[in-house]
Motif scaffolding. Structure first.
Motif, PDB file in Angstrom:
ATOM      1  N   ARG A  58      -0.921   3.197   9.232  1.00 11.16           N
ATOM      2  CA  ARG A  58      -1.337   2.002   9.980  1.00 11.16           C
ATOM      3  C   ARG A  58      -0.579   1.923  11.303  1.00 11.16           C
ATOM      4  NH1 ARG A  58      -2.525  -3.572   8.904  1.00 11.16           N
ATOM      5  NH2 ARG A  58      -3.071  -4.480  10.939  1.00 11.16           N
ATOM      6  N   CYS A  81      -6.244  14.498   6.754  1.00 12.22           N
ATOM      7  CA  CYS A  81      -6.012  13.795   5.491  1.00 12.22           C
ATOM      8  C   CYS A  81      -7.295  13.105   5.018  1.00 12.22           C
ATOM      9  CB  CYS A  81      -4.892  12.774   5.675  1.00 12.22           C
ATOM     10  SG  CYS A  81      -4.476  11.847   4.195  1.00 12.22           S
ATOM     11  N   VAL A  82      -7.947  12.381   5.916  1.00 12.56           N
ATOM     12  CA  VAL A  82      -9.181  11.670   5.555  1.00 12.56           C
ATOM     13  C   VAL A  82     -10.295  12.663   5.237  1.00 12.56           C
ATOM     14  CG1 VAL A  82     -10.963  10.115   6.428  1.00 12.56           C
ATOM     15  CG2 VAL A  82      -8.554   9.622   6.877  1.00 12.56           C
ATOM     16  N   ARG A  83     -10.343  13.755   5.973  1.00 15.24           N
ATOM     17  CA  ARG A  83     -11.376  14.769   5.740  1.00 15.24           C
ATOM     18  C   ARG A  83     -11.255  15.363   4.342  1.00 15.24           C
ATOM     19  NH1 ARG A  83     -12.151  20.380   9.255  1.00 15.24           N
ATOM     20  NH2 ARG A  83     -13.834  21.270   7.983  1.00 15.24           N
ATOM     21  N   SER A 113      -6.430  12.682  10.513  1.00 14.43           N
ATOM     22  CA  SER A 113      -7.840  13.067  10.474  1.00 14.43           C
ATOM     23  C   SER A 113      -8.087  14.110   9.389  1.00 14.43           C
ATOM     24  CB  SER A 113      -8.268  13.617  11.841  1.00 14.43           C
ATOM     25  OG  SER A 113      -9.612  14.050  11.817  1.00 14.43           O
ATOM     26  N   GLY A 143     -10.796  11.873   1.700  1.00 14.59           N
ATOM     27  CA  GLY A 143     -11.777  10.809   1.841  1.00 14.59           C
ATOM     28  C   GLY A 143     -11.194   9.505   2.341  1.00 14.59           C
ATOM     29  N   GLU A 144      -9.872   9.357   2.310  1.00 19.36           N
ATOM     30  CA  GLU A 144      -9.200   8.138   2.760  1.00 19.36           C
ATOM     31  C   GLU A 144      -7.707   8.421   2.906  1.00 19.36           C
ATOM     32  OE1 GLU A 144      -9.542   5.130  -0.218  1.00 19.36           O
ATOM     33  OE2 GLU A 144      -8.596   6.361  -1.778  1.00 19.36           O
ATOM     34  N   ILE A 145      -7.001   7.449   3.460  1.00 20.78           N
ATOM     35  CA  ILE A 145      -5.545   7.531   3.494  1.00 20.78           C
ATOM     36  C   ILE A 145      -5.021   7.168   2.110  1.00 20.78           C
ATOM     37  CG2 ILE A 145      -3.441   6.585   4.505  1.00 20.78           C
ATOM     38  CD1 ILE A 145      -5.030   8.277   6.441  1.00 20.78           C
ATOM     39  N   SER A 187       0.805  -1.222   0.000  1.00 22.94           N
ATOM     40  CA  SER A 187       0.000   0.000   0.000  1.00 22.94           C
ATOM     41  C   SER A 187       0.832   1.264   0.000  1.00 22.94           C
ATOM     42  CB  SER A 187      -0.939   0.005   1.221  1.00 22.94           C
ATOM     43  OG  SER A 187      -1.788  -1.115   1.206  1.00 22.94           O
ATOM     44  N   GLU A 216      -2.013   4.387  13.847  1.00 24.79           N
ATOM     45  CA  GLU A 216      -3.293   3.921  14.384  1.00 24.79           C
ATOM     46  C   GLU A 216      -3.107   2.793  15.392  1.00 24.79           C
ATOM     47  OE1 GLU A 216      -5.173   2.912  10.759  1.00 24.79           O
ATOM     48  OE2 GLU A 216      -5.755   4.975  10.257  1.00 24.79           O
ATOM     49  N   ALA A 271       0.776   4.868   3.658  1.00 27.66           N
ATOM     50  CA  ALA A 271      -0.280   4.063   4.268  1.00 27.66           C
ATOM     51  C   ALA A 271       0.273   3.173   5.366  1.00 27.66           C
ATOM     52  CB  ALA A 271      -0.971   3.215   3.197  1.00 27.66           C
ATOM     53  N   HIS A 320      -3.162   5.588  -0.853  1.00 29.26           N
ATOM     54  CA  HIS A 320      -2.402   4.360  -1.010  1.00 29.26           C
ATOM     55  C   HIS A 320      -1.442   4.490  -2.197  1.00 29.26           C
ATOM     56  CE1 HIS A 320      -5.178   2.800   1.880  1.00 29.26           C
ATOM     57  NE2 HIS A 320      -4.679   1.569   1.795  1.00 29.26           N
TER      58      HIS A 320
END
Length: 328
Positions: A83, A171-173, A169, A176-178, A75, A86, A79, A180
């Motif tokens: 991971r 980044c996702v906002r 956070s 829409g996602e992390i 990924s 998290e 990414a 890859h």
């Protein structure tokens, strides 16, 4: 140091690993030999096709501080680091590339630097950065606290975990996602994400990180040159999207400084890779007269707009005098 190391801040050392069977053990061993003992080591196997995962699992069997997480597919470094963030439990987080290693005092000195009072925020720092070794030579990194984070590389730094979670956070906002597939140029993107939240950094005036360059690395492998260029273009596009989003809100002049350094980093990357085949970014970013030049010369001229270096001008002269034969 107190024998009751549980009273020390907890540090998470994250090692993204992809086909790193020849280097991983040295990297992990340097983490285990830290004088700061209250830590965990997270190895994130990023879909390796060699014995990296097996080696990581064997290392984890012999030490409870080592934890192994396997990505189902490759990924990319960005990414894999996400991971690790998290899954981490630490108060502070550092990234150690699988082919690099750190000095025994890395964690202790970096934690101490973060816990000090900041220079202008009158508060503890958000992250610490140290100098590093390239081969046997120590390299000095110069930072200005007023623009902290704009040229962050993810290695040779120690971050507050809360800062990294804020960046993910955001980044996702925005995306829409992390993202890859990013394994080269991702440092610039993470730096742009972080500067919305960074108030202050501390600099440790000692080389504590060993940065390794070799022909098998993703940064220098000739076989991956084309893919690295695609990654650079993607990171550039993501950076532009990020900077145009209202949620990205660093203070001025940090905002302007980030825009310039982001562009400069990408153009310099093109030059270093001796890019000659495509102008993915140049065509969209620059005036039409530049797009009519050779991509290599256009990249040189674009880099000169953002940052003057005598080597860059020397490249331009050599290229012109050789009528395009010399690209270095």
């Amino acid at each position: 140091m107190s024998e009751n190391y549980a009273l020390e801040p907890f540090v998470s050392l994250i090692i993204p690993a992809y086909n790193a069977e020849h280097f991983l053990q040295t990297s992990v061993q340097s983490c285990l030999e830290q004088t700061h003992k209250n830590l965990e080591i997270l190895i994130i196997d990023d879909g390796s096709t060699d014995s990296t995962l097996k080696l990581a699992q064997e290392l984890a069997q012999n030490n409870t501080r080592i934890k192994v997480f396997a990505q189902s597919q490759n990924s990319g470094t960005f990414a894999a680091r996400a991971r690790g963030i998290e899954e981490s439990k630490g108060d502070f987080v550092a990234f150690v590339d699988a082919d690099d290693w750190i000095e025994p005092e890395f964690c202790a000195q970096m934690v101490a630097a973060i816990m000090r009072k900041g220079d202008f925020a009158n508060a503890t720092a958000d992250f610490a950065v140290c100098h590093y070794f390239l081969g046997d030579l120590p390299k000095i990194r110069v930072f200005d606290n007023k623009v902290a984070g704009t040229r962050i590389v993810n290695w040779a730094c120690l971050y507050r975990r809360a800062l990294l979670l804020q960046a993910l956070s955001l980044c996702v906002r925005i995306f829409g996602e992390i993202p890859h597939g990013l394994f080269s140029g991702e440092d610039t993107l993470m730096g742009l994400l972080l500067i919305s939240f960074v108030r202050d950094c501390s600099v440790v005036n000692a080389p504590l990180y060993h940065y390794t360059q070799h022909d098998e690395s993703t940064t220098h492998s000739a076989a991956l040159r084309s893919k690295r260029l695609q990654n650079a273009a993607l990171c550039f596009d993501l950076g532009k999207t990020l900077q145009a989003h209202p949620a990205w809100n660093p203070s001025f002049p940090i905002r302007e400084f980030a825009r310039i350094t982001n562009n400069m980093a990408i153009y310099e990357f093109y030059i270093l890779q001796r890019h000659t085949d495509c102008v993915i970014m140049l065509q969209s970013e620059q005036q039409s007269r530049l797009s009519r030049l050779s991509p290599y010369l256009a990249a040189l001229l674009c880099a000169r707009r953002y940052h003057w270096r005598w080597r860059n001008d020397l490249r331009i002269v050599l290229y012109c005098l050789s009528f395009g034969a010399v690209k270095r």
